[in-house]
Every structure is written in structure tokens, then in C-alpha cells.
Enzyme design. Sequence first.
Site, short mmCIF file in Angstrom:
data_model
loop_
_atom_site.label_atom_id
_atom_site.label_comp_id
_atom_site.label_asym_id
_atom_site.label_seq_id
_atom_site.Cartn_x
_atom_site.Cartn_y
_atom_site.Cartn_z
N HIS A 1 0.80 -1.23 0.00
CA HIS A 1 0.00 0.00 0.00
C HIS A 1 0.83 1.27 0.00
O HIS A 1 0.26 2.36 0.15
CB HIS A 1 -0.93 0.05 1.21
CG HIS A 1 -2.02 -0.98 1.20
ND1 HIS A 1 -3.26 -0.76 0.65
CD2 HIS A 1 -2.04 -2.23 1.66
CE1 HIS A 1 -4.01 -1.84 0.79
NE2 HIS A 1 -3.29 -2.76 1.41
N LYS B 1 -8.41 13.85 4.64
CA LYS B 1 -7.53 12.67 4.56
C LYS B 1 -6.53 12.80 5.70
O LYS B 1 -6.46 13.86 6.33
CB LYS B 1 -6.80 12.61 3.21
CG LYS B 1 -6.17 13.96 2.81
CD LYS B 1 -5.49 13.89 1.45
CE LYS B 1 -6.40 13.97 0.26
NZ LYS B 1 -6.53 12.77 -0.53
N ARG B 2 -5.74 11.75 5.96
CA ARG B 2 -4.70 11.86 6.99
C ARG B 2 -3.79 13.04 6.67
O ARG B 2 -3.61 13.38 5.50
CB ARG B 2 -3.83 10.60 7.00
CG ARG B 2 -4.42 9.43 7.69
CD ARG B 2 -3.48 8.26 7.58
NE ARG B 2 -3.03 8.12 6.20
CZ ARG B 2 -2.06 7.33 5.79
NH1 ARG B 2 -1.37 6.62 6.65
NH2 ARG B 2 -1.73 7.25 4.52
N LYS C 1 0.86 14.45 1.03
CA LYS C 1 -0.50 14.75 0.56
C LYS C 1 -0.69 16.25 0.32
O LYS C 1 -1.67 16.69 -0.26
CB LYS C 1 -1.53 14.25 1.57
CG LYS C 1 -1.53 12.72 1.70
CD LYS C 1 -2.56 12.24 2.71
CE LYS C 1 -2.47 10.75 2.99
NZ LYS C 1 -3.18 9.93 1.98
N THR D 1 -8.50 6.76 -1.99
CA THR D 1 -9.86 6.22 -2.15
C THR D 1 -10.87 7.33 -1.87
O THR D 1 -12.02 7.25 -2.33
CB THR D 1 -10.11 5.04 -1.20
OG1 THR D 1 -9.58 5.34 0.09
CG2 THR D 1 -9.48 3.77 -1.73
N LYS E 1 -14.72 8.53 -3.52
CA LYS E 1 -15.94 8.86 -2.78
C LYS E 1 -16.48 10.23 -3.20
O LYS E 1 -17.69 10.43 -3.33
CB LYS E 1 -15.66 8.83 -1.27
CG LYS E 1 -15.29 7.44 -0.77
CD LYS E 1 -14.64 7.42 0.61
CE LYS E 1 -13.91 6.11 0.83
NZ LYS E 1 -12.99 6.12 1.98
C1 26V Z 1 2.41 5.16 6.67
C2 26V Z 1 3.40 5.93 7.20
C3 26V Z 1 3.79 5.72 8.59
C4 26V Z 1 5.10 6.33 8.94
C5 26V Z 1 5.28 7.69 8.34
C6 26V Z 1 5.11 7.71 6.88
C7 26V Z 1 4.00 6.89 6.40
C8 26V Z 1 3.56 7.06 5.12
C9 26V Z 1 2.55 6.30 4.62
C10 26V Z 1 1.99 5.33 5.38
C11 26V Z 1 0.91 4.55 4.75
C12 26V Z 1 0.96 3.10 5.01
C13 26V Z 1 0.05 2.32 4.17
C14 26V Z 1 -1.22 3.03 3.78
O1 26V Z 1 -2.04 3.36 4.60
N1 26V Z 1 -1.41 3.21 2.48
C15 26V Z 1 -2.61 3.78 1.90
O2 26V Z 1 -3.41 2.69 1.44
C16 26V Z 1 -4.60 3.11 0.80
C17 26V Z 1 -5.39 1.88 0.46
O3 26V Z 1 -4.72 1.11 -0.48
C18 26V Z 1 -4.26 3.93 -0.43
O4 26V Z 1 -5.44 4.37 -1.04
C19 26V Z 1 -3.39 5.12 -0.06
O5 26V Z 1 -2.98 5.82 -1.22
C20 26V Z 1 -2.19 4.66 0.73
O6 26V Z 1 -1.46 5.77 1.24
#
Ligand code: 26V
Length: 795
Positions: free
Chosen positions: A346, A534-535, A540, A642, A646
Site C-alpha cells: 500500500h 484525509k490523513r 498529501k 480512495t 468517494k
Molecule cells: C504510513 C506511514 C507511517 C510512517 C510515516 C510515513 C507513512 C507514510 C505512509 C503510510 C501509509 C501506510 C500504508 C497506507 O495506509 N497506504 C494507503 O493505502 C490506501 C489503500 O490502499 C491507499 O489508497 C493510499 O494511497 C495509501 O497511502
Amino acid sequence: MFTDKEEFKQTFLKRLEMMYGKRFWESTVLDQYNTLGHMIREYISKHWIQTNERYRAEHKKQVYYLSIEFLLGRLLGSNLMNLGIRDVVEQGLKELGIELAHIEEVEIDAGLGNGGLGRLAACFLDSLASLDLPGHGQGIRYKHGLFDQKIVNGYQVELPEQWLRHGNVWEVKKEDLAVEVNFWGKVECYEQDGRLTFRHYDVEKVMAVPYDMPVIGYDTTTVNTLRLWSAEPAKFPLHKHVMQYKRETEAISEFLYPDDTNDEGKILRLKQQYFLVAASIGSIVRDYRQRYGHLQHFHRHVAIHVNDTHPVLAIPELMRILLDEEGMGWDEAWHITTNTISYTNHTTLSEALEKWPIYIFQPLLPRIYMIVQEINERFCRDLWNRYPGDWKRIEEMAIIAHGLVKMAHLAIVGSYSVNGVAKIHSEILKHREMKLFYEYFPEKFNNKTNGITHRRWLLKANPELSSLITEAIGTEWIKQPEQLIQLKKYATDHAFQEQLEKVKHHHKQQLATYIYEKTGVAVDESSIFDVQVKRLHAYKRQLLNVLHIMHLYNRLKEDEHFDMYPRTFIFGAKASPGYHYAKRIIKLINSVAQKVNSDEQINGRLKVIFLENYRVSLAEKIFPAADVSEQISTASKEASGTGNMKFMMNGAITIGTLDGANIEILERVGHDNMFIFGLTAEEVLHYYANGGYHSYEYYHHDQRIHQVVNQLVNGFFPDAYDHFEPIYDSLLAHNDQYFVLRDFASYADAQQQVGATYKNRQKWLEMSIVNIACSGYFSSDRTIEEYAQDIWNIH
Ligand code: 26V
């Protein structure tokens, strides 16, 4: 009890009295909510049992979706809708003087996730059940979900979330199905009957107790299961002090994402991951043994999907069971394991790829570590045979290297399928991030573009738009969302446009009321609602949005006649508690809001709103009211997104970069129906390969940029002193890693286009209809059908 309104009322009243020992007129909304919940549980229990019996009788292959997050949101409304009993219940309650909507509002979101990854898992469960597919979820029953966010003086404050405080009507605790999970201890190796045998002893035992939640499909009798595991102390702890043991055990399922900046936190997270995996696989295998006896054909009847790397220990855990408990040889065990496990990636952000230090991993999970070592050694040997002498490549691909266990490498080596979540993301995996693995295992890699359940995000969140659609094209789209394409012929139909405008306006009024209640700010309901929810993360680029708002504000201040269609910028975002930079961006948004909203000279032409505690139930109020969808990540960084889907499904127009699923949205709606700006992924990656770009030049040469960047540090925000210096530094001193200044001009142009286009009401509504019409592809039903067919082989 739900087919007839009178019968429903009688049952409801009787049940309420039985459950709470009071009369209806004395009952609280919460009593009413719980009564309804119990009635639904009873109503579906027959189908729940029958679904499991049917799966057994037909020897159906089952899929288990393992995920550290399930962002379910509220369940009452969606369960009523999926069961097709919403109207009877609503009418019946109305006659008793109760609004169903009020009852729905007392339900606390099940917020067991952060963002897209967890919500995707929830959408997938809905689609699996609705498509009558044998797929179940397994996760952790965190006592506290993602923190509740308060905004105090513009700063984020985190409070522990308490979704279980009134109990949870949707779960059934199954104590008899508990599974023991072992941590720490020693491993002894000895020979028995001519084979190496391993004994894990002196372990610390934890009981994993399952809580099952029914997953009810839409207009079907299929009821699948989401099994959430809770950690409890085992009966007879051996060494430790009893209270300490109890505390440490319960901590495993206490919080989603405990702080992992120190070793203690890291241990806890790894414990959570193994806990989920050992409990899930333990129960899957126990069930399987009861049915089939031995495990030799396990992979023919069971598929286990790991959602990102968090559950990747499923690979060595399944190996452990096959080797140590079943007594299989390595090759047979490996064959079964690698034909059972599939994996979704992801993110390609390197800081988000999980790596565990050996000094943490080995003592906590000694037997599992030995198995990972063996997998690594065999893999490196294979690599050596294929690329003799290429040490560099082997070092880069190894599962264990430089004191770390690389979870993504383990996932790829130990599974039969590796997928990305949007076309561009899968391509970047194959040709960049996981290039070497793609060369070695090309057959494993594939794409599954994400989707969302149109049932929650359109049918439930926007019943008015749903009725309008049904009036135009009939009801088929509900079961076959790609039928939404039929709406295209209404794109230029004035009557339809007018109706759509009414629906949008209705939701904007509702959101405006909510905003006023929550923030005290009155927003203009006929202004453009421009939304980024979003987060909060640097990639982003909420910062790009807010710098542009500052620029608009400057223009309005400098030039009274500056022509601008009134806009309300709406934000919602949580920043991870240890992510200090992200928290400063939240403060910046709030400082800008404060300044802009209280400036009478602006005369309401510009408003900025930060809605606190963004979550699923709030999202359901926001998407239907949005005109503009902000999807402005640095190209190549957002795996899919996603939220973009929406918004589109609710008729908002996207302003976005060529990133993630935005690209596939563009493929469907075309440039006439979307505002695209900024660098492409290729350009971004090219810059990275050549040491970045010179953000200073953009700062010096673009007066607009110069002004807003200076305002971060020149006292323009008196309430924040030097609080924004790190943001200023990220843009200039650290060379603007996310290309905010590089994309500023292009973004500002696109935003101007948005404003100009919105003035042409017919054109805008036409665009909106085309977006809704093309959104069917992004239903998670399509995504799940692809997973079922190409990866899981389930029917
Ligand atoms: C986690 C972290 C944690 C540490 C700091 C940096 C960082 C950056 C990104 C993440 C995301 C981890 C995985 C995640 O949540 N991915 C999301 O998954 C969604 C469903 O597939 C997707 O739509 C998003 O684009 C993706 O960011």
C-alpha cells in the site's frame, strides 16, 4: 419481525422492556439503539449459521483477509440498509415518535484504523458479503481505536478513543474458541525418529479471545464473519509478577498503533502483529483440521491475504505449524505456504516500509525468527545460483540484512501474489521500488485498483442522489454499479441538472449547519465547497492548499475588485501523535482560518474551516456536500487514494495531480471533467534521481510564493510566533522534498479554472454528472471480483 410495521413496533417495545426493565417512555436513545441492534442480531443469526453451514457442506474455498486495521464506522444504518428493512424500521419508529436518524447518531464509530488502508478493508468485507463470496476478516479488537482529535487554540490535542464504553451490540464473544499465543522463551532442538524437532519452552502465554461480528451483505442471505481478537492473561502465568503480566498482556489489544519511537513501543507493535497472526492462523488451522484432518491440501481450500506487511508473520507462522506440529518436510511446507499467502503493498514511501531490528525480533519470537532465517538462507542460495557473484544484488534483496528483518521482502518471497493498489503504483513497484524482485518473480506481480463500497458511500450517505439516479436509470446500478454509466445521457439534460443542483444544495445546507454548530462560523451555502479530507501527511500536501489560500487572501486584501467566486475551503485531518511537522500544518490551517474568517474586509468571499475529529461518520456528511475534491499529492507518492473515488461518486469535481487512482479517474472522465495540474510522477522521480530541484529559485522568482512563504515567519500570524519556522525551512533550507513550490503556479492556475468553470452552472453540473456516471468502475465490487478471480480463486 421486520416485514410488517405493526409487528416491528410490538417486538421493539417488548424487547426494550425485557432488556432494560423500563417502559418505552422512560428509555434513552442509547437503550433504543441497543434494542434495535439486538433485534437485528437475532434476525440475522439464522443466516449467519446457514452461511457457515453452506460453506462447510459445499467445501468452499475460504479467504481470510488479515489486517491490523478495520475502519468500519457505524454499523446500524448500513446493516438496516443491507437487510432491506430500513423503511419499515424508520416508519415504525416514527409512529412511536422516534427519529431513526437520532438513534443512528448515538452509535460510536468503530474506528479501528488510520485511513485508506483500514477503510479499504471495511469496504472489501462489505463487497465480499454482498457478492456472496466466502471471505472473512481477522483483526485486533483494540480497546481504543484511533485517538479522538480536539482542536484547542488551533492545535491538535489527542484523547483516548472509547468506542466500547457502552458495549458493542454487533459482537459475540467466543471464549470457547480462544487460542494460545506464545512469546519469549527458548527453543530446544533435538532429534526424534531421525528428524530434527523443535521445542519452544519457558514461554509467556497470552490468550487470544475472539469476538465475532456479522458482515451482512446487501440484499442477500450471506452473512460472513469479521473476527477481532482480544488479548487476555492465560490462567496460570509462570514467572512474572502477576499484575505486571496482566498489564503487559492486556496492552497488546489496548491501542491501535502504540508509539514506537522507543524499543518498548517497538516490542509492543511486533507483539500485536504476531498476536493477530498466531490467533488467526491458529483458529483457521483448527477449523480446517476438524473438517479435513491433515493439512496437505490446505492451500486448495484456504487463501490468506495479508493487508500490507503488518500481518506478514503469517508466512513463518504457517511454516511453523506445518513443520513443528504437522511434521512436514521443509519443501512440502513451503509449497503449501507460498500457495496460501497473497500480499498487497500500500505504499512505496521508504519510511513506511517495515523493518524490525533483530535484537527485538529474535528474543520475542525465537522459533519464528529461526524460520525466517531459514527462509532467508534458502532464498539467498537461490539468488546466488541465478546471479552467481552478484553480492550487491543479493544484499539488496535479502530478507535479513544489516541487523534488520525486511518485512516487504519476506512478503514477496513467501507469497504467490503481490499487488499494488492502482495502475501507476503497481508499475512503480515493478520498475522501481521492487524492481529486483520483479525481475526474479515476474509472475507474482499484478495490479488491483482500489475501490469503495457504493452502498455506504452513495446509497447510504446520499439517499437523495441515489433516488435521483434511480428515477433516471432504474435500480440496476445498485447491484451493478458500472450501470451508472447510463447517467451519461443525462449530462446535458437541464431538468436532471436542476435536480442534481438541488440535492447538492441540500447537503451543503446540512453541512453548513453542522459547521456552524461545531465551529460557530457561518459559511455561505452558495459558495464553492472545496474539500480536502484525509490523513495529514507532507506528501498529501495540505500545505500546498493552505499556501494557495493565503495567496487568495493576499489578493483579496490588495485588490478590492479581485474577481473571485466565493469559496469555502474545508479541511479534516488527523496527524499521527509523534508527527510534529504534520501537527504544525494543522496549526497553520487553523491560524489561516482564524485570520481569514474574522476579516470583515473579505466580506465572506473566503472562508476556511477545519473540522475536528475527521472519521467515517463525519466523512459520510462531507462527501455529499463537496463541490471540489482536492487530490493534490506529489505525483508518485499516493499509492491510490480512495477519498478521490468517494468525492467523484457524489458528484464533486477533482482538482488533482497525475497520481494514484486519479490517473484512472482521468482515463474515464477525460480532461474536460477534471482539473489536472503539476509535475508527473516521471518528472518527480527524474528530479529525485538528480538530487532534487532548487526551491529557492521559485521563491525568488514568483512574487506570490515569496509573499506567502515569508508570511510563515514574519509575524503575519501573531498567535503562532516561530511555530511555522520548520515549515518555512522544509520549503527552503531542505529543498522542498514534496515539490510544493514547484507545483504552486500550476495549482493556482488550475484553481482559477475551477472558479471560472463553476460560474457556468450548466457546464459544472454536466461535469458533475459525468463524474457520477463514470464512478461505477471504482466500486469495491469490481475490485473484489478481480481479487476473487485472479488471486484467491474463490467463487
Ligand atoms: C504510513 C506511514 C507511517 C510512517 C510515516 C510515513 C507513512 C507514510 C505512509 C503510510 C501509509 C501506510 C500504508 C497506507 O495506509 N497506504 C494507503 O493505502 C490506501 C489503500 O490502499 C491507499 O489508497 C493510499 O494511497 C495509501 O497511502
